[in-house]
Every structure is written in structure tokens, then in C-alpha cells.
Scaffold this motif. Structure first.
Motif, PDB file in Angstrom:
ATOM      1  N   UNK A   1       0.824  -1.210   0.000  1.00  0.00           N
ATOM      2  CA  UNK A   1       0.000   0.000   0.000  1.00  0.00           C
ATOM      3  C   UNK A   1       0.862   1.265   0.000  1.00  0.00           C
ATOM      4  N   UNK A   2       1.938   1.265   0.827  1.00  0.00           N
ATOM      5  CA  UNK A   2       2.759   2.476   0.974  1.00  0.00           C
ATOM      6  C   UNK A   2       3.901   2.535  -0.030  1.00  0.00           C
ATOM      7  N   UNK A   3       4.310   1.363  -0.545  1.00  0.00           N
ATOM      8  CA  UNK A   3       5.443   1.332  -1.458  1.00  0.00           C
ATOM      9  C   UNK A   3       6.783   1.479  -0.758  1.00  0.00           C
ATOM     10  N   UNK A   4       6.801   1.381   0.587  1.00  0.00           N
ATOM     11  CA  UNK A   4       8.030   1.567   1.368  1.00  0.00           C
ATOM     12  C   UNK A   4       8.209   0.397   2.339  1.00  0.00           C
ATOM     13  N   UNK A   5       9.444   0.272   2.874  1.00  0.00           N
ATOM     14  CA  UNK A   5       9.691  -0.811   3.846  1.00  0.00           C
ATOM     15  C   UNK A   5       8.842  -0.641   5.101  1.00  0.00           C
ATOM     16  N   UNK A   6       8.373  -1.757   5.624  1.00  0.00           N
ATOM     17  CA  UNK A   6       7.641  -1.787   6.889  1.00  0.00           C
ATOM     18  C   UNK A   6       8.371  -2.740   7.813  1.00  0.00           C
ATOM     19  N   UNK A   7       8.632  -2.310   9.056  1.00  0.00           N
ATOM     20  CA  UNK A   7       9.414  -3.119  10.006  1.00  0.00           C
ATOM     21  C   UNK A   7       8.591  -3.415  11.245  1.00  0.00           C
ATOM     22  N   UNK A   8       8.860  -4.577  11.833  1.00  0.00           N
ATOM     23  CA  UNK A   8       8.283  -4.933  13.137  1.00  0.00           C
ATOM     24  C   UNK A   8       9.357  -5.638  13.947  1.00  0.00           C
ATOM     25  N   UNK A   9       9.477  -5.247  15.222  1.00  0.00           N
ATOM     26  CA  UNK A   9      10.478  -5.840  16.126  1.00  0.00           C
ATOM     27  C   UNK A   9       9.769  -6.541  17.264  1.00  0.00           C
TER      28      UNK A   9
END
Length: 817
Positions: A605-613
């Protein structure tokens, strides 16, 4: 005085009187060990004092003394020991009188058949001879007055000790070299079936050398257990002398049972085990002491130059280089960081040991003692980090041995692995074996470390190598007993049920391949099928093949040969053919988790990296506090070139160690009704040392790496240049292969290499530069070994041709070499 009294006195002070008293003393069952040696020295002193008094009266010599040196000087007279004597005189008497005095002392000793090492010197001559001959100087360090002018002896002792201390920078390296040369000739007492109690490494000569070092005031030997170890070796030598009636120090096989009986021990094995433990104490003290001597002498030689450079001011503080969390290098040793808390960090023992072995550094004795006193016990089962550090320690090759010995000297090995106690210092009477059982197991792990590129699970290979003979010392077949123990130990250190079963199978059947290959008809299908049934899978067969070779190489030169190797390889090939029908699952068929899918949708949707820790933790301790073992890092971003090397490079820049990783392409529908691929990377990471970075910083650096504004390669090179990693263990070279029948949808490239900062980044760059698409990746770091599989296709989305796949494997291997 009556004539009878005169005769009795004369006989008591003569050879026959002393000989009879000596015989009675040696036959006393109630007195043995140090009391008997002290009594024998005292009896000999009295006899020689009487001889000296009579001789000086008859010759008229004044200003002379009889001096005991060496073992006699220390009061350590064994039944057949030499008498080491110096006739010291002030030089005022004429040479004839001195010669006559000497004869009147030496001849009665010879008449009795005692071995005599003698000399006649003035204090000046003694000093000059000591300056020219290191062995003479060592003997004089133990000089003790027996009779005569006490002042003359005291003056000589003072002079000799002063010379020894003043000349320590030159004399101690010479003594170290002397001990090393003797060890090369005689071997290590703690492993020999027929050891020389005096000359072998860890024997009485080394114990005496430690006294000499202490006398130099440069360094002192660890005192814990050393006195008892010397006593055990001296008691064994006493019993050997009395049993054989000879002045021998070699504990021959045919005499060991008698010596054991004389010492009140159960049998020859109990004797050897006791002797080995004593020798191990002396050897460890020797290693620690000479390391400290070299450190002090090195510091002394550097300090004047450093003072001059600093203008006579204070010297620079010792540099402390981080090696792992809570572990640093300081002054050539592994020590604890100032912030380390052994009482709260149960993994610190193994982490420090692994760091020391991987860096080829000694671990400080003070650190080992502190860890033994303060470290909290590991929970059962062990946390993942503890198991990984054990595997790292075992995989360090030859550097494992001194670190393992340091832990064993303070009882830490048996605390970690209680079953180790039964194999500790256990002798092996088979002449094919070079080592005791415990050292053989460590040697097998050392040999296995060079074979880790041949197997998909190097961690299981190393642990099985360490445990394969753990059943020795129990009744019955040691392989069967060992299987039970190995199953328990593998579960204890945290392997899952499947891996526990593999380790147990390897231990149970560690002799299967070599015995079948050399004793059975390999053309008989039943023979091959029976081995296949016992092994169960191709992966276990691969491990068993490597374990067989490691075990044989660690046994001794007679246990492995080109012929045996070829027979075993032939059997393995035949068994592998039987097991070839084994089904293999395609990892790409595994569906993403709900969270992975959610992140993938957000990235699309955003076209950018998404991170989760997500911080991962093990089972809490009794105090209710779970121990963190690392972080699970999830990254999702639209598929594009360079994702794998960029993400791996960012983690390396932030000093994050990748323990496991998984990359897969998730196909999602777009708003236009088409499908788009989103890459989902799941990492399990841990900080090399220090705290974990913030997720926002990781994301920002990842965006910069992908748009080209952050040059990962250059930054890693700058850091390497600014903080060069010290020389560590020499690992086996990387091995990159094409997995046969690995997947129907892609070509599987397998990489087996030594784990290192930036390794995954370099692999990713090599794959990108080879113009292939990475569909998925599955990364495992097992101890210090990386075992990675990359599912790749051509730009057309199809598996590579055989020729192109082979070429790609070579390209990646060159990039890692």
C-alpha cells in the motif's frame, strides 16, 4: 666410654648403620608419603653430618660446608633418589686437603650403592657455574645446609637468588624453552599409558620449574591443588621405586597394578586416573604461569620506551577490545567487561569461552575463577544462546583445547555437563588411542570442526563428536550406554525432539560405518539395507560419515588410512542410494504467517519498507525474569533488486548478528486487479555487544541503502579499517554447491561458511551481480557456522540450467573466498 659403645657409635655413623636404618624406614607400612620422605631426608642428613664431622676432623679443613641441592635440598628423597651434594669451601685450604675431605664423604655413599651427583666448589665457582649452566642454577635455588659452615651456605644462597632475580629476563625464557623441549621429547604425562613421572610434561620437573619461577619474583604459579598434585606424583614415584627396586620414573604397564596396590588404590586404572589428574593440575599451572611470565617480561621491555614517548608521564591504560557481550580482550587475554555481571548472566561462561576460542586467545585464569564462583547455573533446558555458544566453542578447532582445559581446571565443564565427570581423566588401555577419554572427545570435536562444510547440520556434528564416547566407564556396550546419556545431554542443552534423536542415533552408531565397511560384504544388499535402516535418513548418514572420520582421526594415526576412508566412502555411497527415495519438502510451499501477510499488505500500500520488532525470551528463571535471547525482526517491502544485500548490510552496520533468517516472496493482488510480489524477510538477530538499535534507525538506513545514498560496502570497509578484527581461528574454506533435486520451481544454491560480520551481505551482492532472482532464502547460523540455502531463478522465472547453476555456485564461492 667402653669399647662396645664406641663400636656401636661407629657402626651407626657408617654405611652399614645408615643402610640398616634406611631399610627399616622404607619397610615401615605405617609411614609413607611426605612423612617418609622427610624422615628419609632427616636420616640421611644425620648420617652425612657424622661423615662430614669425622672427615673435617681427620683432614683439618675449616671453612667448609656440605650442601644438599635439587630434590634432596627440597627434602623430597624417594627410596632410589640420587643424593645431590655440593662440598662448598672458602678456598683457604689447599687442594689436597679438600680432595681428601671430599673422598671421605663420597666413598661411603658409593660403598652403600647409592647414586651420587656431587661437586666441589667455592662460592665464587658455584656462582660462575650457575651463570653458565641453567640446570646448575636451578639446583642451587633449592640449596640447603646439611653440615658445616652455615654462614658460607647462607651467603651462597643469597648470591645465587639475587643473580636469579636479576637475570630473570634472560633466564626465564631459557627455562621456558628447556621445558618445551623436554615436553616434545617426553610427551604429556596426562595422556601417556606408560608415563615418566618426572620428565613428561606436567610431571615433577615442571613442578620444580614453577618453584623456580616463583623464586624469580616475576610471577607465581596458581597454588590451588598444586601441592597436592606434587604429593600424588611423588607418592607414585616412591611406590614405583619400592615395587621395582630400581631408580626409575617410568610407570610401565606391567608394574601399574603393584604400584596401585602399594598406594591402596583399586587398580591400575584408578592409579592412572589419579596421576593424570595431578599432571593436569601441574600442566594447567604451567600454562598459566608461563603466560604471566611472558606478559610481565613483555611489559617490562615496553614500559621504558613508552615512558620516554610519553615524556616520563603516566603509561597508557590497557586497551580493552570488545569481543562479545560482557567479554573483552585486554593485554592479550580474554577478560570480563567492567559491566559484566556473572551472577545475572548465566550464558556468560560459554560466551566468554567461545569468544576466547574464536579469537585464539587465552581466557584469564582470574576470569575463570570468578565465573566458577559467581556464575548462575543455566536453566534446563538451556536457552538457545547457550547452545549456540557451546557449538561455537566446539567449532573453533585447535583453539578449543586450551579454553576447554581452563574451564575444566575450575570444574566448570562438569557443572555444565554433569555426565562429563565419569570420563574425566579416564585412561584408555587400547594402544591405538592417543588420549584419555575426555581429551579424545574434545579432539574429535576439533577434527569435526574441519568437516563442518560437508554437512547441513554442523551443530549436531560437533555435539555428537563431543558425546560419542560418553558411555565409556559404564557397564556394557559404551555405544548403547552413550545413546542414553547423549539423549539426555542433547535435551538438556536445548535441542528439540528431532535433533535429540539424531544426536542419539549418531552416538549409538558411531562405529557402524567403519565396522561394516571393514568387516562385511558390501555387495550383499542386506548389509547396505541394514545400515540404511539404522541410519534412517540421508542427512543423518551425512553426519555419521563425518563423525566416523573425526572419531578415527582423533583416536590416533593407526585408526584411519586411505584404505579405510575409501571403504567407508563406498559404503556411504551405497547407503545413500538406498535412501535416495526420501521425500523432500519444498520450503516455498510454506504459507506466510498472519503478521507477515499484514506487513506485506502495508508495504504494498505504501510502497516503502515496513518493520516490526519482537523481543524473544526464554523460559523464566526461578526469580520470574525471562532471559532475552535476541530479537525477531520482520521486514516487508515491494520486490526490487538489491533487497537482500541491502537489508543484510544494514544489520551488519548496526553490529547485529543474524542467528536465523528467512526470505520469501508473497504474491498479493493490487488495486488494478493485477498481482505484485512483496518480499518478506524474517530475521532472528542479536547484538554482538551493547544494546539493540531502534527500529526507526534500521528503517531509515534501509531506505538509504535501497536508494543508493548509503554505501553499505564502503561503510563496512571503513569500520573494518578503523577497528580491524584480530586474527582468529582458521576456519575451513567456504563451500558453495547446487543442491540436487532441491526444488521443482527454483535452483537451490547452498552456502556453508564461517559466520562473520557482513557475510550475508556479500552473498546477496554476489547473487545480485550474477543477474539471478532470489525467490526465497533460508539462513541458519549454527555456532560459528553459517548454513544457508538460496532458491534462485533466472530473469525468466525458471530454474537455472545445470551449467549455469554450477557457474553461479563458483561465482559465489569466489566472492566469499
Amino acid at each position: 666410654m667402653t669399647s662396645t659403645e664406641v663400636t656401636t657409635e661407629s657402626e651407626d655413623s657408617g654405611p652399614s648403620g645408615y643402610g640398616a636404618a634406611r631399610l627399616r624406614l622404607l619397610q615401615e607400612k605405617a609411614r609413607s608419603g611426605p612423612p617418609r620422605r622427610a624422615a628419609l631426608a632427616s636420616l640421611t642428613d644425620d648420617w652425612l653430618t657424622a661423615l662430614f664431622a669425622t672427615a673435617t676432623e681427620q683432614t683439618g679443613v675449616r671453612g667448609a660446608a656440605l650442601v644438599a641441592v635439587g630434590g634432596y635440598g627440597r627434602g623430597e628423597l624417594s627410596p632410589r633418589s640420587d643424593l645431590d651434594l655440593v662440598l662448598l669451601h672458602d678456598g683457604r685450604a689447599d687442594a689436597g686437603a679438600i680432595a681428601s675431605l671430599a673422598d671421605r664423604i663420597w666413598y661411603p655413599v658409593w660403598d652403600l650403592g647409592l647414586a651420587l651427583d656431587h661437586s666441589v666448589r667455592t662460592p665464587g665457582e658455584a656462582r660462575k657455574t650457575a651463570a653458565d649452566d641453567l640446570k646448575v642454577q636451578l639446583g642451587l635455588l633449592d640449596a640447603r645446609s646439611v653440615a658445616g659452615d652455615l654462614g658460607l651456605v647462607a651467603a651462597m644462597r643469597t648470591t645465587v637468588l639475587a643473580d636469579w632475580r636479576n637475570q630473570a629476563p634472560k633466564r626465564l625464557p631459557a627455562l621456558d624453552e628447556l621445558c618445551r623441549e623436554r615436553a616434545e621429547r617426553q610427551g604429556e604425562l596426562q595422556f601417556l599409558l606408560e608415563p615418566d613421572l618426572k620428565e613428561a610434561r606436567g610431571g615433577l620437573r615442571d613442578a620444580t620449574a614453577l618453584r623456580a619461577v616463583a623464586a624469580s619474583w616475576v610471577a607465581d604459579a596458581p597454588r590451588e591443588g598444586l601441592t597436592e598434585a606434587r604429593r600424588i606424583l611423588l607418592d607414585a614415584r616412591d611406590a614405583l621405586h619400592l615395587t621395582t627396586g630400581r631408580a626409575t620414573d617410568r610407570l610401565a604397564l606391567q608394574e601399574q597394578d603393584q604400584v596401585a596396590t602399594a598406594l591402596g588404590l583399586l587398580d591400575a586404572d584408578a592409579l592412572l586416573r589419579q596421576v593424570y589428574e595431578a599432571a593436569r593440575t601441574v600442566s594447567y599451572a604451567t600454562d598459566v604461569t608461563w603466560r604471566e611470565v611472558n606478559r610481565v617480561l613483555r611489559a617490562r621491555s615496553v614500559r621504558p620506551r613508552l615512558r620516554a614517548m610519553l615524556g616520563g608521564g603516566r603509561t597508557a591504560a590497557t586497551e580493552r577490545t570488545p569481543l562479545a557481550e560482557g567479554v573483552v580482550e585486554a593485554d592479550g587475554e580474554v577478560v570480563l567487561a567492567r559491566t559484566a555481571r556473572p551472577e545475572r548472566d548465566a550464558v556468560l561462561v560459554l560466551r566468554a569461552a567461545a569468544a576466547a576460542a574464536q579469537s585464539e586467545l587465552p581466557i584469564s585464569r582470574h576470569v575463570v575463577r570468578r565465573l566458577a564462583a559467581a556464575a548462575r547455573p543455566l536453566p534446563v533446558p538451556w536457552p538457545a544462546e547457550a547452545r549456540e555458544e557451546l557449538v561455537t566453542l566446539l567449532g573453533a578447532g585447535e583453539a578449543t583445547i586450551p579454553v576447554w582445559e581452563a574451564l575444566e581446571a575450575e570444574g566448570l565443564i562438569t557443572r555444565l555437563l554433569p555426565d562429563w565427570e565419569r570420563v574425566h581423566c579416564r585412561p584408555q588401555r587400547n594402544p591405538v588411542h592417543t588420549w584419555t577419554v575426555d581429551r579424545h572427545l574434545v579432539e574429535a570435536a576439533v577434527r569435526a570442526s574441519s568437516l563442518t562444510r560437508r554437512v547441513g547440520r554442523p551443530d549436531l556434528l560437533l555435539v555428537a563428536a563431543l558425546l560419542h564416547d560418553i558411555g565409556k566407564g559404564w557397564p556394557g556396550d559404551h555405544s548403547a550406554a552413550g545413546e542414553v546419556i547423549a539423549r539426555d545431554v542433547a535435551a538438556r542443552i536445548g535441542f528439540d525432539q528431532h535433533d535429540v534423536g539424531v544426536v542419539a542415533t549418531l552416538v549409538r552408531h558411531h562405529l557402524l560405518l567403519v565396522e561394516t565397511a571393514t568387516r562385511r560384504d558390501l555387495d550383499d544388499p542386506a548389509t547396505v539395507r541394514s545400515v540404511a535402516t539404522a541410519v534412517g535418513s540421508a542427512s543423518t548418514l551425512e553426519l555419521l560419515h563425518a563423525l566416523t572420520e573425526a572419531d578415527a582421526l582423533a583416536t590416533g594415526p593407526a585408526a584411519w588410512s586411505t584404505w579405510r576412508a575409501s571403504l567407508v566412502a563406498d559404503l556411504v555411497k551405497r547407503v545413500a542410494a538406498v535412501l535416495a527415495g526420501e521425500a523432500t519438502a519444498d520450503p516455498e510451499s510454506v504459507a506466510p504467517s498472519a503478521e507477515q501477510e499484514r506487513l506485506a499488505i502495508e508495504a504494498l500500500r505504501t510502497g516503502e519498507p515496513v518493520l516490526a520488532l519482537h523481543t524473544q525470551a526464554e523460559t523464566p528463571y526461578e526469580d520470574g525474569e525471562p532471559e532475552p535471547i535476541g530479537v525477531e525482526l520482520l521486514i516487508a517491502l515491494p520486490d526490487r533488486p538489491g533487497v537482500l544485500p541491502a537489508a543484510a548490510g544494514v544489520l551488519a552496520l548496526h553490529r547485529l548478528t543474524v542467528r536465523a533468517a528467512d526470505l520469501r516472496a508473497v504474491e498479493l493482488p493490487t488495486e488494478l486487479g493485477e498481482c505484485a510480489d512483496v518480499l518478506v524477510l524474517s530475521w532472528r538477530v542479536a547484538a554482538e555487544y551493547g544494546s539493540l538499535p531502534q527500529a526507526a534507525r534500521l528503517r531509515a538506513d534501509l531506505v538509504r541503502a535501497l536508494d543508493g545514498s548509503l554505501d553499505i560496502r564502503a561503510r563496512l570497509a571503513e569500520r573494518e579499517a578503523a577497528y580491524p578484527r584480530r586474527r582468529g581461528v582458521k576456519a575451513p574454506p567456504p563451500r558453495v554447491t547446487v543442491a540436487a533435486a532441491g526444488s521443482r520451481l527454483a535452483t537451490v544454491i547452498e552456502v556453508r561458511a564461517q559466520d562473520a560480520p557482513g557475510l550475508l551481505h556479500r552473498i546477496g551482492r554476489a547473487l545480485e551481480q550474477s543477474a539471478v532472482r532470489v525467490r526465497s532464502a533460508h539462513v541458519s547460523t549454527l555456532g560459528a557456522n553459517a548454513v544457508d540455502a538460496f532458491y534462485v531463478t533466472g530473469t525468466d522465472g525458471e530454474p537455472l540450467s545445470d551449467a549455469r547453476a554450477t557457474e553461479l555456485a563458483r561465482e559465489v564461492e569466489r566472492a566469499l573466498g
